[in-house]
Write an enzyme that holds these catalytic residues in place. Structure first.
Site, PDB file in Angstrom:
ATOM      1  N   HIS A  61       0.825  -1.211   0.000  1.00 28.02           N
ATOM      2  CA  HIS A  61       0.000   0.000   0.000  1.00 28.02           C
ATOM      3  C   HIS A  61       0.860   1.263   0.000  1.00 28.02           C
ATOM      4  O   HIS A  61       0.472   2.304   0.531  1.00 28.02           O
ATOM      5  CB  HIS A  61      -0.967  -0.018   1.196  1.00 28.02           C
ATOM      6  CG  HIS A  61      -1.842  -1.229   1.171  1.00 28.02           C
ATOM      7  ND1 HIS A  61      -3.117  -1.211   0.644  1.00 28.02           N
ATOM      8  CD2 HIS A  61      -1.587  -2.508   1.518  1.00 28.02           C
ATOM      9  CE1 HIS A  61      -3.610  -2.433   0.702  1.00 28.02           C
ATOM     10  NE2 HIS A  61      -2.702  -3.239   1.225  1.00 28.02           N
ATOM     11  N   HIS A  65      -1.713   3.277  -5.043  1.00 29.75           N
ATOM     12  CA  HIS A  65      -1.776   1.810  -5.074  1.00 29.75           C
ATOM     13  C   HIS A  65      -3.216   1.323  -5.194  1.00 29.75           C
ATOM     14  O   HIS A  65      -4.165   2.092  -5.052  1.00 29.75           O
ATOM     15  CB  HIS A  65      -1.130   1.233  -3.817  1.00 29.75           C
ATOM     16  CG  HIS A  65      -1.934   1.500  -2.592  1.00 29.75           C
ATOM     17  ND1 HIS A  65      -1.830   2.662  -1.868  1.00 29.75           N
ATOM     18  CD2 HIS A  65      -2.893   0.765  -1.959  1.00 29.75           C
ATOM     19  CE1 HIS A  65      -2.670   2.634  -0.849  1.00 29.75           C
ATOM     20  NE2 HIS A  65      -3.339   1.503  -0.895  1.00 29.75           N
ATOM     21  N   ASP A  67      -6.055  -1.698  -3.929  1.00 29.99           N
ATOM     22  CA  ASP A  67      -6.418  -2.703  -2.925  1.00 29.99           C
ATOM     23  C   ASP A  67      -7.176  -3.830  -3.628  1.00 29.99           C
ATOM     24  O   ASP A  67      -8.194  -3.576  -4.287  1.00 29.99           O
ATOM     25  CB  ASP A  67      -7.370  -2.112  -1.872  1.00 29.99           C
ATOM     26  CG  ASP A  67      -6.700  -1.096  -0.956  1.00 29.99           C
ATOM     27  OD1 ASP A  67      -5.473  -0.896  -1.062  1.00 29.99           O
ATOM     28  OD2 ASP A  67      -7.431  -0.513  -0.127  1.00 29.99           O
ATOM     29  N   HIS A  71      -7.232  -7.920   0.588  1.00 33.40           N
ATOM     30  CA  HIS A  71      -6.846  -6.941   1.612  1.00 33.40           C
ATOM     31  C   HIS A  71      -7.778  -7.019   2.833  1.00 33.40           C
ATOM     32  O   HIS A  71      -7.347  -6.877   3.969  1.00 33.40           O
ATOM     33  CB  HIS A  71      -6.905  -5.544   0.982  1.00 33.40           C
ATOM     34  CG  HIS A  71      -6.440  -4.422   1.855  1.00 33.40           C
ATOM     35  ND1 HIS A  71      -5.405  -4.529   2.747  1.00 33.40           N
ATOM     36  CD2 HIS A  71      -6.885  -3.129   1.957  1.00 33.40           C
ATOM     37  CE1 HIS A  71      -5.221  -3.365   3.361  1.00 33.40           C
ATOM     38  NE2 HIS A  71      -6.115  -2.516   2.917  1.00 33.40           N
TER      39      HIS A  71
HETATM   40 ZN   LIG Z   1      -4.689   0.413   0.464  1.00 34.99          ZN
END
Ligand SMILES: [Zn+2]
Length: 240
Positions: A61, A65, A67, A71
């Site tokens: 992260h 970035h 996810d 995550h």
């Molecule tokens: Zn993140």
């Protein structure tokens, strides 16, 4: 060729708008508990090596970035398994939310005027203007998305939500990231892009929103929950 836009003159000049923060060794901010970005020279031409080579310390992260569902969900897909068609040359909707204050909720009323274009295959970018606080103590006090809006977006088919702040969720010092919006989007086949920058440049780019295309490609990191990305927008009318 019924598409009127195809009849427009094409420019030969590429014009990418870079929505990614530069990663600077020992300077790039990191969330608590996340590694700080660093690049260490392990082979050096100046020192007689055959080439310059660096080793990296980086988190999933770090900086701008993406996810992946893993995550927030142990059984969610990892970043190497993401559907690249969600992330490559996709149309975008950019919501101007710069009037929102620190810690203020982003509601349906704020997105209403974009409703017609919010559909499957479109990435929604939330321009809070908060990237100007990058690296400052108040970076975490950004406006945040109402979880009900996140559910509505999923119902409309939107699977990619990007924000120029550290999270689309409310973040507090006491409780950290509330995770509500993360769970809704990542739990329904979507992805979240965080720490974007320069979204306000899209309003003055001279490119019609309908012509904008976005790519946000992660590294193909096996077993990982996210990845830094290079996020770029260009006009589909430009010959690359
Ligand atoms: Zn993140």
């Amino acid at each position: 060729m019924g598409d009127a836009s195809a009849m427009q003159p094409l420019s030969s000049k590429p014009a990418f708008i870079d929505l990614s923060h530069a990663l600077i060794p020992n300077e790039t901010p990191a969330c608590d508990g996340h590694p700080s970005y660093n690049a260490c020279c392990v082979l050096s031409l100046a020192k007689g090596g055959i080439a310059n080579v660096h080793s990296l310390t980086i988190g999933t992260h770090t900086g701008t970035h993406i996810d992946a569902p893993y995550h927030f969900f142990d059984d969610g897909i990892t970043v190497d398994q993401l559907d690249l068609s969600l992330l490559t040359a996709v149309p975008i909707v950019v919501a101007d939310l710069r009037s929102k204050k620190a810690g203020e909720k982003i509601t349906w009323d704020d997105l209403k005027k974009h409703e017609e274009r919010l559909r499957s295959g479109v990435a929604l970018l939330l321009c809070t203007g908060w990237s100007k606080h990058w690296g400052k103590p108040d970076y975490s006090q950004h406006p945040y998305l109402d979880p009900d809006v996140a559910s509505g977006l999923i119902d409309m088919g939107v699977r990619v939500v990007g924000v120029d702040a550290m999270s689309p969720d409310k973040v507090t010092e006491e409780a950290g990231d509330s995770g509500h919006v993360h769970r809704i989007i990542l739990g329904n086949g979507g992805v979240i892009v965080e720490n974007l920058r320069g979204l306000e440049d899209l309003f003055t780019s001279g490119i019609e929103e309908e012509d904008m295309r976005l790519s946000i490609l992660p590294l193909r990191l096996g077993a990982c929950d996210g990845s830094p990305v290079r996020a770029v927008v260009w006009s589909r009318k430009v010959v690359l």
